[in-house]
Design a protein around this motif. Sequence first.
Motif, PDB file in Angstrom:
ATOM      1  N   SER C  30      19.471   1.869  -2.719  1.00 27.99           N
ATOM      2  CA  SER C  30      18.660   0.711  -2.400  1.00 27.99           C
ATOM      3  C   SER C  30      18.933  -0.439  -3.365  1.00 27.99           C
ATOM      4  CB  SER C  30      17.191   1.120  -2.342  1.00 27.99           C
ATOM      5  OG  SER C  30      16.456   0.591  -3.357  1.00 27.99           O
ATOM      6  N   ILE C  31      19.251  -0.129  -4.639  1.00 25.50           N
ATOM      7  CA  ILE C  31      19.570  -1.210  -5.587  1.00 25.50           C
ATOM      8  C   ILE C  31      20.865  -1.914  -5.184  1.00 25.50           C
ATOM      9  CG2 ILE C  31      20.194  -1.741  -7.975  1.00 25.50           C
ATOM     10  CD1 ILE C  31      18.322   0.418  -8.892  1.00 25.50           C
ATOM     11  N   THR C  32      21.893  -1.128  -4.829  1.00 22.54           N
ATOM     12  CA  THR C  32      23.153  -1.769  -4.437  1.00 22.54           C
ATOM     13  C   THR C  32      23.000  -2.514  -3.121  1.00 22.54           C
ATOM     14  OG1 THR C  32      23.795   0.392  -3.670  1.00 22.54           O
ATOM     15  CG2 THR C  32      24.935  -0.423  -5.595  1.00 22.54           C
ATOM     16  N   LEU C  40      27.590  -1.706   0.813  1.00 24.11           N
ATOM     17  CA  LEU C  40      27.103  -0.947  -0.340  1.00 24.11           C
ATOM     18  C   LEU C  40      27.935   0.279  -0.634  1.00 24.11           C
ATOM     19  CD1 LEU C  40      23.919   1.159   0.265  1.00 24.11           C
ATOM     20  CD2 LEU C  40      25.011   0.055   2.146  1.00 24.11           C
ATOM     21  N   TRP C  41      28.642   0.774   0.357  1.00 20.41           N
ATOM     22  CA  TRP C  41      29.440   1.974   0.097  1.00 20.41           C
ATOM     23  C   TRP C  41      30.665   1.668  -0.745  1.00 20.41           C
ATOM     24  CZ3 TRP C  41      34.369   2.111   2.286  1.00 20.41           C
ATOM     25  CH2 TRP C  41      34.630   1.116   3.225  1.00 20.41           C
ATOM     26  N   LEU C  42      31.042   0.375  -0.840  1.00 22.22           N
ATOM     27  CA  LEU C  42      32.207   0.034  -1.668  1.00 22.22           C
ATOM     28  C   LEU C  42      31.843  -0.014  -3.151  1.00 22.22           C
ATOM     29  CD1 LEU C  42      33.788  -2.815   0.468  1.00 22.22           C
ATOM     30  CD2 LEU C  42      34.913  -0.697  -0.212  1.00 22.22           C
ATOM     31  N   SER C  43      30.573  -0.342  -3.403  1.00 18.07           N
ATOM     32  CA  SER C  43      30.179  -0.578  -4.796  1.00 18.07           C
ATOM     33  C   SER C  43      30.473   0.598  -5.728  1.00 18.07           C
ATOM     34  CB  SER C  43      28.697  -0.944  -4.853  1.00 18.07           C
ATOM     35  OG  SER C  43      28.477  -2.099  -4.099  1.00 18.07           O
ATOM     36  N   SER C 183      29.864  -6.800  -2.991  1.00 17.93           N
ATOM     37  CA  SER C 183      30.001  -5.398  -3.359  1.00 17.93           C
ATOM     38  C   SER C 183      30.258  -5.247  -4.857  1.00 17.93           C
ATOM     39  CB  SER C 183      31.104  -4.730  -2.546  1.00 17.93           C
ATOM     40  OG  SER C 183      32.333  -5.339  -2.789  1.00 17.93           O
ATOM     41  N   LEU C 184      30.922  -6.246  -5.459  1.00 17.02           N
ATOM     42  CA  LEU C 184      31.107  -6.205  -6.914  1.00 17.02           C
ATOM     43  C   LEU C 184      29.772  -6.411  -7.624  1.00 17.02           C
ATOM     44  CD1 LEU C 184      34.432  -8.107  -7.624  1.00 17.02           C
ATOM     45  CD2 LEU C 184      33.904  -5.705  -8.010  1.00 17.02           C
ATOM     46  N   SER C 189      24.980  -2.146 -11.201  1.00 14.57           N
ATOM     47  CA  SER C 189      24.017  -1.116 -11.558  1.00 14.57           C
ATOM     48  C   SER C 189      24.624   0.298 -11.519  1.00 14.57           C
ATOM     49  CB  SER C 189      22.778  -1.297 -10.684  1.00 14.57           C
ATOM     50  OG  SER C 189      22.300  -0.119 -10.227  1.00 14.57           O
ATOM     51  N   PRO C 190      25.424   0.662 -10.505  1.00 13.25           N
ATOM     52  CA  PRO C 190      26.101   1.961 -10.607  1.00 13.25           C
ATOM     53  C   PRO C 190      27.032   2.051 -11.822  1.00 13.25           C
ATOM     54  CG  PRO C 190      26.645   0.893  -8.518  1.00 13.25           C
ATOM     55  CD  PRO C 190      25.588   0.098  -9.154  1.00 13.25           C
ATOM     56  N   GLN C 191      27.582   0.902 -12.254  1.00 13.76           N
ATOM     57  CA  GLN C 191      28.432   0.939 -13.449  1.00 13.76           C
ATOM     58  C   GLN C 191      27.668   1.489 -14.642  1.00 13.76           C
ATOM     59  OE1 GLN C 191      30.144  -2.895 -14.295  1.00 13.76           O
ATOM     60  NE2 GLN C 191      31.238  -2.872 -12.349  1.00 13.76           N
TER      61      GLN C 191
END
Lengths: 387, 498, 375
Positions: C30-32, C40-43, C183-184, C189-191
């Motif tokens: 949800s954050i991405t 969002l699947w690319l992030s 997407s970047l 946040s996943p980073q």
Amino acid sequence: MKLQSIIKKYLLLLFLVFSVVFLSGCWDRNEVNDLALIMAAGFDKKSDNTIELSVLLYIPKGGGNQQDMNSAGGGGYETMVRSAAGITVADAMARLQEKLPRQIFWGHTDIFLFNEKLAKEGIFEHVDFIMRHPQLRERAQIFVSKQPAKEVLSLMPPLERDLSEVLRELGEHEIGMSITTKELAQMLISDSGDCALPWIQILPPDDKNKPKRTIAYITGTAVFKKDKMIGKIDDMLTRGILWIRDEIRLAVVTVKLPQTKGYISVNLSQAHSKLVPTIENGKWKITLKSETYSDIVQNSTHLNVSDPAVVKSLERQIEQVINNRIELARKKVQKEMKADILGFADAFHRYYPKVWNKEKKRWEEIFPDVEVKYETKCKIRRQGLHS
Amino acid sequence: MIKKDSLSIDLAENIKVLESIYADCSDVIFRHFSIGNRIKAILIYIEGMSDMEEMDKNVLTPLMLREIGRQFDIQTILEKNLAVSAVKEVSTFKDVTNEVSSGNPVVLINHQSQGVSVGFAKSEKRSIQEPTSESVVRGPRDGFIETLSTNIVLLRQKIKSTDLKTKSIQIGRYSQTKVVIMYIEGLADHALIQEVENRLNRIDIDGVLESGYIEEFIKDHPYSPFPQILNTERPDVTAASLLEGNVVILTDGTPFVLIAPTTFYSLLQSAEDYYGGFIIGTFLRWLRYAFLLVALLLPSVYVAILTYHQEMVPTSLLISVAKSREQIPFPALVEALLMEGSFEALREAGIRLPKNIGSAISIVGALVIGQAAVSAGLVSAPMVMVVAITGIASFMIPRYSAAITLRILRFPIMFLAGTLGLVGIMLGILTIIVHMCTIRSFGVPYLQPLAPIRNTELKDSIIRAPWWSLKNRPHWTSDYNKVRQPNGQKPSPSKGKE
Amino acid sequence: MLERGKISPVQMALFMNPAISATALLLVPSITAKHAHQDLWLSPIWASFIGYFIVFVSYQLNKLFPNQTIIEYSQQIVGKFFGKIIGVILLLFYLHITGVIVREYGEFVSGASLFHTPMAVIIGTMVLVCSLAVRGGIEVIGRAGEIIVPVVLLLYVIIFILLIKDLEIKNMFPIMEKGITPSLMGSVSPQSWFSEFILISFLLPYVTDRKRGMKWGMISVFSVTVLLVLTNIMDLLLFGNMTASLTYPVMVAARYISIADFLEHLESIVMAIWISGTFIKITVFYYAITLGTAQLLKLSDFRPLILPIGFLILLFGLWSSNNLEELSLFLGTSGAIYILSIQIIIPVFLLLTGFIRNKVQQGKGNNENEAPVNH
């Protein structure tokens, strides 16, 4: 070693603390006997700024002894309807809880009903409650009822357990529209924001003396512009809409071939459709590509349906009938109601993201003028067991 | 007091010492006689422990009736006079008392500093029967008995190799129980054998009446509820573990032998897994693993779902459960504890009841109590079902010691389920997993081969691979002897005549 | 050595997966989605590069100081005083982050099922169970990972399979509507999650085979990427644009499962799976803090520290935020930068300094005794 014994003492202390906590705990414990199981909920308009929340409750009757069975009139258990008014759904729910000795439990609510009057004023805030509540199921189905929701809920269906079961089963047949809360929420935030919900009304009872012993059934579709209902379409037109939305699952098409007596009926076993948008010189067009496979279920003509030539012409005829059905529905929705429940906006967004982002504010004007073409393909696969 | 001093030349002195050792032992008999009417001798034995008929015929008769020359010593007597194969010279008082206590009559002769013990011990023996705690449909029907020598014989009959070694020690200050360590030379790790011996030698206890005494002394983690040493009364199971390089501890006086090291999955194996074909074996194993979880968790999951997660139950099922629970005065947790408690009580009572009525009463009792409680509205029918299924599931675990652990762990998890729902159950499971990861049995991780993963052994734990594909022994067998059997033994249909 | 146990590279890879992904599965979609919408699947794929980089950095550092953790060699690299300061910063940071993690756990459990249970009880019980695992040392964590992780992944895949019939591919399009930027942006946040892979610098000294340790570290990063991409795709295909407005999309997805009217409402199962994943995550962080503190204070045993640190984690968990929205906002914005900066800047700085020092020393060709000393 001394350290070890200190640790052991710590652990013992912790154990004691936790056992005290646990034994005094059970904060969220709810016995089944203390729950009011809500099977369905309905929303009616009460006055100018209040709404009425009615719920269909299940009353567990202990055991299955004979007397209970008789008084319940067959089911062996009973349901009841309670309602309360409030400014919002949450407010009404709090009022409702005052009237119920047991804790309201939404975990098994499969059906939500909106009365027509309420639907015309907008349903967004109510859907928000449904999506937000942690217990409510995203797979619950939503209907718009002609009669007040309270009245519909208090029906006593002769065949099924209660009304929620009736509507759930009817919805699963997918003959008419069938919309879950998740799908409704998705439609509300989609590019067009228009949505459609199944329309139900009460089936006239067989026995006039027992007006409650009947069901409500799906007779068409309520069409919404944004979250406000603007009109309804009937059964036949709904099926046309389903074709465009690629939601048709079960259908029987009956055709009359030229120069013959009698009819041929085919059963659709598979149907897929796809919207392919094009923008040429500022003209927005959509092609509906659909593909169906069907089986012949009845043949009252003298034609030999295993003859490839006959099958060919039959297929063309079926395509024609399907196109006509779709065309009728499309005209009504696109030209008269101007509500994009067909998914055109999403299709354009997907194929022409750049153009879309520029023009999306004008969609209201563009939509009624989108040209629609049909490319329908029909294949007959089986002739039935008897030929 | 047992004197360690050696026997003296003077018989009278010896008798005096022995009589003081055996003071107030009315069952110890001192039989005075003279060899060849000339030399005084004495026969010492415990009444009822020796075969006196044989003794009279083969020892007393030849000795008493024989004319004897001037030159004579123990060796000549043994060579010429005693037609008995099991004889042993004894030279200290400790030897004498040991022999007498184990039922071998001892003959002491005047002017000789050595005596002779004659192996006519007669022990009361049970005949070999099918073991009651681990019965199988297919497989050998013999079981260990209380006599150590017979048990060793049973194993020798299965493994005839000279590599099968036995080491004997005595444990128990008063009971002086004979304990034998058995292993196969070359398969069992030397460090392991040494470790077992060390741990056994450390034991200083009054008496060992059952192998359970020993087990508690040599466990790695004494506070853990999990059995860390396997016990069995089946010779075939014991032989199989010997062949896998385990060390077996046999204790005199009990049919239960101990097997070390033990992993958790070996507690879930039945001997039959290896006898009935690998497909059947695998199926039965999976069934057992599944019902292991049922036995541990079912009542807790029922309580958790019914009091915390009612939305998980399909609507129509919830309605019927709600209906049956409507008149129950107790919360689900209390109901479950009550029923589980009384079920455990019934089971325990069933064991204590006289054999011939025990089973009848426990089944009838359960049925009657369950039925009556349901119709009286004290417990709900679904709960009775849950308890019954849990009970059946706990009987599916082949080892009693593992089953009882699960039965005990069920209760704390039920409490957790009653306070935190499924979250509590998960926390309980995690605690158990962490605990099991901590345990080692004689250096072998308890959850091996799952954690740490041993690929070759997974074949014989998750599934039961066919015999011809089990090429390696478990890794705790000594390092130089890993290969169990050569490749290429997979059978295939013969071509026949074309 | 404080820790006598050893783990295999596979064990490390196995438990590092939930140590990163457990909380990410819940909050990241949800954050991405808020930034990346249907991309969002690319992030996670962009974000995973940070993961590979961090694993590489910690492997290189480990090569310079094979038997030491980051707490120990930071003192070797920048001197006793500054090294201790770096150690204190790292440990306080991890204490805070672990507090945030247990709070995420607490918020999820109380928001999904235990509405009225006090937060202290929810968090406290979990920390207590984790402390048992930490007590067992790295071997027990490794073995527990081997039992739990495969089961968790299997059940997760099953949930995905059960949802297949409700997925709609068209929700994926248009791909990269506004270019690569959204997407970047979504990958920031996943980073921060992927940067948590620096934890393996606490573990590498205890891995039996370092060379394969690097390989399996990379595999672990890859598996987390696959898991996150799958999760994001699942949520996207199921909910489309709605994903951003759901707090726990995976949870709602599990609730949406309906097979034959019987297999319904599996969200409690998801919760159960997720709890065991989080258990591993908290345990790994908890272990790193305990071990690091013991090394910083030069204690002979880390076990006496377990309960005091557990208590601190509980307190940090209770104080880290007031509610879920605050927590989610923190992780989506400032928190991401905060986590990223500490977990990337410190190791990179250490590596560069260590590398230069090494070069200088080799150039001088002296001071062999400066080489790492085994504690």
